[in-house]
Design an enzyme around this catalytic site. Structure first.
Site, short mmCIF file in Angstrom:
data_model
loop_
_atom_site.label_atom_id
_atom_site.label_comp_id
_atom_site.label_asym_id
_atom_site.label_seq_id
_atom_site.Cartn_x
_atom_site.Cartn_y
_atom_site.Cartn_z
N SER A 145 4.20 -0.52 -49.43
CA SER A 145 4.46 -0.08 -48.08
C SER A 145 4.59 -1.15 -47.08
O SER A 145 4.02 -2.04 -47.00
CB SER A 145 3.08 0.73 -47.78
N GLU A 172 3.48 -0.86 -44.37
CA GLU A 172 2.12 -1.43 -43.74
C GLU A 172 1.52 -2.75 -44.17
O GLU A 172 0.68 -3.29 -43.37
CB GLU A 172 1.18 -0.06 -44.03
N TYR A 183 -6.19 0.63 -45.50
CA TYR A 183 -4.93 1.10 -46.24
C TYR A 183 -4.10 -0.03 -46.52
O TYR A 183 -3.57 -0.31 -47.85
CB TYR A 183 -4.48 2.27 -45.55
P1 NAP Z 1 1.07 11.75 -49.65
O1 NAP Z 1 1.84 13.04 -49.46
O2 NAP Z 1 -0.18 11.32 -48.96
O3 NAP Z 1 0.52 11.94 -51.22
C1 NAP Z 1 -0.66 11.24 -51.79
C2 NAP Z 1 -0.71 11.77 -53.14
O4 NAP Z 1 -1.87 10.97 -53.99
C3 NAP Z 1 -1.20 13.23 -53.34
O5 NAP Z 1 -0.41 14.09 -54.25
C4 NAP Z 1 -2.52 12.98 -53.69
O6 NAP Z 1 -3.06 14.15 -54.38
C5 NAP Z 1 -2.57 11.83 -54.52
N1 NAP Z 1 -3.96 11.25 -54.81
C6 NAP Z 1 -4.81 10.70 -53.92
N2 NAP Z 1 -5.76 10.31 -54.39
C7 NAP Z 1 -5.79 10.46 -55.86
C8 NAP Z 1 -6.48 10.07 -56.91
N3 NAP Z 1 -7.72 9.39 -56.67
N4 NAP Z 1 -6.08 10.21 -58.09
C9 NAP Z 1 -4.83 11.05 -58.37
N5 NAP Z 1 -4.09 11.26 -57.18
C10 NAP Z 1 -4.44 11.02 -55.95
O7 NAP Z 1 1.84 10.67 -50.04
P2 NAP Z 1 3.45 10.15 -49.77
O8 NAP Z 1 3.86 10.34 -48.35
O9 NAP Z 1 3.99 11.18 -50.72
O10 NAP Z 1 3.63 8.69 -50.15
C11 NAP Z 1 3.65 8.30 -51.69
C12 NAP Z 1 3.19 6.97 -52.03
O11 NAP Z 1 4.04 6.22 -51.03
C13 NAP Z 1 1.66 6.88 -51.21
O12 NAP Z 1 1.38 5.78 -52.29
C14 NAP Z 1 1.94 6.06 -50.10
O13 NAP Z 1 0.68 5.45 -49.81
C15 NAP Z 1 3.16 5.39 -50.17
N6 NAP Z 1 4.09 5.24 -49.00
C16 NAP Z 1 4.46 6.24 -48.22
C17 NAP Z 1 5.23 6.06 -47.20
C18 NAP Z 1 5.83 6.99 -46.38
O14 NAP Z 1 6.17 6.86 -45.07
N7 NAP Z 1 5.42 8.36 -46.81
C19 NAP Z 1 5.77 4.87 -47.14
C20 NAP Z 1 5.16 3.76 -47.86
C21 NAP Z 1 4.38 3.91 -48.95
P3 NAP Z 1 -4.20 15.19 -53.68
O15 NAP Z 1 -3.29 16.58 -53.83
O16 NAP Z 1 -5.29 15.37 -54.79
O17 NAP Z 1 -4.50 15.09 -52.49
N1 GDD Z 2 -1.29 9.90 -37.38
C1 GDD Z 2 -0.91 9.97 -36.28
N2 GDD Z 2 -1.39 10.92 -35.23
N3 GDD Z 2 -0.57 8.93 -35.64
C2 GDD Z 2 -0.17 8.75 -34.67
C3 GDD Z 2 -0.66 9.74 -33.48
C4 GDD Z 2 -1.51 10.85 -34.05
O1 GDD Z 2 -1.81 11.92 -33.24
N4 GDD Z 2 -0.37 9.32 -32.05
C5 GDD Z 2 0.21 8.22 -32.15
N5 GDD Z 2 0.37 7.90 -33.53
C6 GDD Z 2 0.86 6.59 -34.09
C7 GDD Z 2 -0.17 5.80 -34.83
O2 GDD Z 2 -0.86 5.21 -34.06
C8 GDD Z 2 1.24 4.90 -35.79
O3 GDD Z 2 1.44 4.01 -34.72
C9 GDD Z 2 2.25 5.93 -35.70
O4 GDD Z 2 2.08 7.11 -34.90
C10 GDD Z 2 2.61 6.55 -37.29
O5 GDD Z 2 1.41 6.96 -37.57
P1 GDD Z 2 1.66 7.58 -38.89
O6 GDD Z 2 2.42 8.86 -39.00
O7 GDD Z 2 0.23 8.12 -39.14
O8 GDD Z 2 1.94 6.74 -40.03
P2 GDD Z 2 1.76 5.18 -40.41
O9 GDD Z 2 2.90 4.47 -40.01
O10 GDD Z 2 0.38 4.86 -39.84
O11 GDD Z 2 1.64 5.39 -41.92
C11 GDD Z 2 2.50 5.98 -42.81
O12 GDD Z 2 3.54 5.10 -43.02
C12 GDD Z 2 3.06 3.87 -43.79
C13 GDD Z 2 4.59 3.00 -44.06
O13 GDD Z 2 4.55 2.11 -43.01
C14 GDD Z 2 1.99 6.45 -43.87
O14 GDD Z 2 2.89 7.24 -44.79
C15 GDD Z 2 1.39 5.30 -44.97
O15 GDD Z 2 1.02 5.80 -46.27
C16 GDD Z 2 2.72 4.32 -45.11
O16 GDD Z 2 2.30 3.36 -46.13
#
Ligand code: NAP
Ligand code: GDD
Length: 332
Positions: free
Chosen positions: A124, A126, A148
């Site tokens: 990520s 992050e 995280y």
């Molecule tokens: P998400 O919607 O939060 O999905 C997370 C998944 O992990 C869910 O299916 C959850 O299942 C499963 N999980 C959590 N704890 C587990 C455990 N102990 N054992 C097995 N499964 C478990 O995440 P996403 O947005 O699809 O992202 C996919 C991956 O990419 C994550 O690893 C995230 O950190 C990473 N990532 C996401 C982004 C982004 O912007 N979306 C960016 C960079 C990296 P449950 O149904 O049981 O909760």
């Molecule tokens: N969630 C959330 N809720 N975020 C908020 C809010 C709120 O009410 N208001 C402002 N924010 C700001 C957060 O402080 C952060 O700076 C930004 O919005 C994005 O927050 P999120 O949407 O929660 O995403 P993230 O960037 O912290 O994390 C996501 O992206 C990562 C990749 O950079 C997640 O998907 C991570 O799993 C992923 O790795």
């Protein structure tokens, strides 16, 4: 014979799109589902027709060894994580156990029982946290700013270590934020698109958010899962940044989302310190040149298209909920 893929995190946003993508390519798909998963049927939707559900947990090595030993997948996509950054400050230990050590457990299970598999780790942006350079590339040093982020750095290095130490085919996709109609409701983009839809239909008056100045490189999730697959089709394993190369603030997201339904976000958005984080990531912007050159990958959806698509989808969702409840909308 069809290739086999195991996806952890199949009930999440990316798991859904990746399973759909691999199904279209003719893969046989296995999805890891843990016992505490909520609304499994609804979240899997039409995936239930073709995904083999395997029960297990990233915190349980025995279940992982059992599944990998039996299935012998050609490809493993480790998408499972406790993926909510703000929540990771409240549960740092379990976040590390799932998001960090979980990756190590899966790698070790693969080494012991299915070493021919190719492995994708959902790394990520992050991990860049307090960014050391702009834009961020595969060579930018990490400085995580959340439990995280720390866990993802540990998982990143475990993935590199299994490649270098045991000659396994393991890759890190360093994905910047990617969103969609299937984004979890607690992430800011989806919170905004649902809020806009409810406010437009007269179901809600205000939208409480945290830091509006944070900037993210936001792309469209279905395009990002293709990059995961491409990484595992190369001759050599490697690590890749996947991003759009543009950055926008939370405030800009609000502005476009409200304007799309004819409203001014300043009349509805309230900044509430309860949503601030102990340490914030202020700016993310990725440089995906390597992915473009080596994988032939590039993003297609623009920021505005992404925002408007999410708002449209939530307007439809909220209207459907209203119809089912028998309530009368009072649109603004
Ligand atoms: P998400 O919607 O939060 O999905 C997370 C998944 O992990 C869910 O299916 C959850 O299942 C499963 N999980 C959590 N704890 C587990 C455990 N102990 N054992 C097995 N499964 C478990 O995440 P996403 O947005 O699809 O992202 C996919 C991956 O990419 C994550 O690893 C995230 O950190 C990473 N990532 C996401 C982004 C982004 O912007 N979306 C960016 C960079 C990296 P449950 O149904 O049981 O909760
Ligand atoms: N969630 C959330 N809720 N975020 C908020 C809010 C709120 O009410 N208001 C402002 N924010 C700001 C957060 O402080 C952060 O700076 C930004 O919005 C994005 O927050 P999120 O949407 O929660 O995403 P993230 O960037 O912290 O994390 C996501 O992206 C990562 C990749 O950079 C997640 O998907 C991570 O799993 C992923 O790795």
């Amino acid at each position: 014979m069809a290739k086999k893929a195991l996806i952890t995190g199949i009930t999440g946003q990316d798991g859904y799109y990746l399973a759909e993508f691999l199904h279209e390519k003719g893969y046989e798909i296995y999805g890891l589902v843990r016992r505490s998963s909520q609304n499994i049927e609804q979240r899997l939707g039409k995936l239930s027709e073709y995904v083999h559900v395997e029960h297990g947990d990233l915190t349980d090595s025995l279940s992982l060894r059992d599944i990998l030993g039996r299935v012998q997948p050609d490809e493993i996509y480790n998408l499972a994580a406790q993926s909510h950054v703000a929540w990771s400050f409240k549960t740092p230990e379990s976040t590390f156990d799932i998001t960090g050590a979980g990756c190590l457990r899966l790698l070790e299970a693969m080494r012991q029982t299915s070493p021919h598999s190719r492995f994708y780790q959902a790394s990520s942006s992050e991990m860049f946290g307090q960014v050391q350079e702009v834009p961020q590339t595969e060579k930018t040093p990490f400085h995580p700013r959340s439990p995280y982020g720390v866990a993802k750095v540990a998982a990143y290095w475990a993935t590199v270590n299994y490649r270098e130490g045991y000659n396994l085919f393991t890759c890190n996709g360093i994905l910047f934020n990617h969103e969609s109609e299937r984004r979890g409701e607690e992430f800011v983009t989806r919170k905004i698109s649902i809020g806009v839809a409810r406010i437009k239909l007269g179901l809600q008056d205000k939208l409480l958010l945290g830091n509006l100045e944070a900037k993210r490189d936001w792309g469209y999730a279905p395009e990002y899962v293709r990059a995961m697959w491409l990484m595992l089709q190369q001759n050599e394993p490697d690590d890749y940044v996947i991003a759009t190369g543009e950055t926008h603030s939370v405030r800009e997201f609000c502005e476009i989302a409200f304007a799309h339904v004819g409203l001014d976000y300043r009349d509805f958005v309230v900044e509430d310190p309860q949503f601030y984080r102990p340490a914030e990531v202020n700016l993310l912007i990725g440089d995906a040149t390597k992915a473009r050159q080596k994988l032939g990958w590039k993003p297609e959806t623009t920021f505005r298209q992404l925002v408007e698509r999410m708002v449209e989808a939530d307007l439809e969702n909220q209207k459907r909920l209203l119809r089912n409840s028998g309530e009368t909308p009072r649109p603004r």
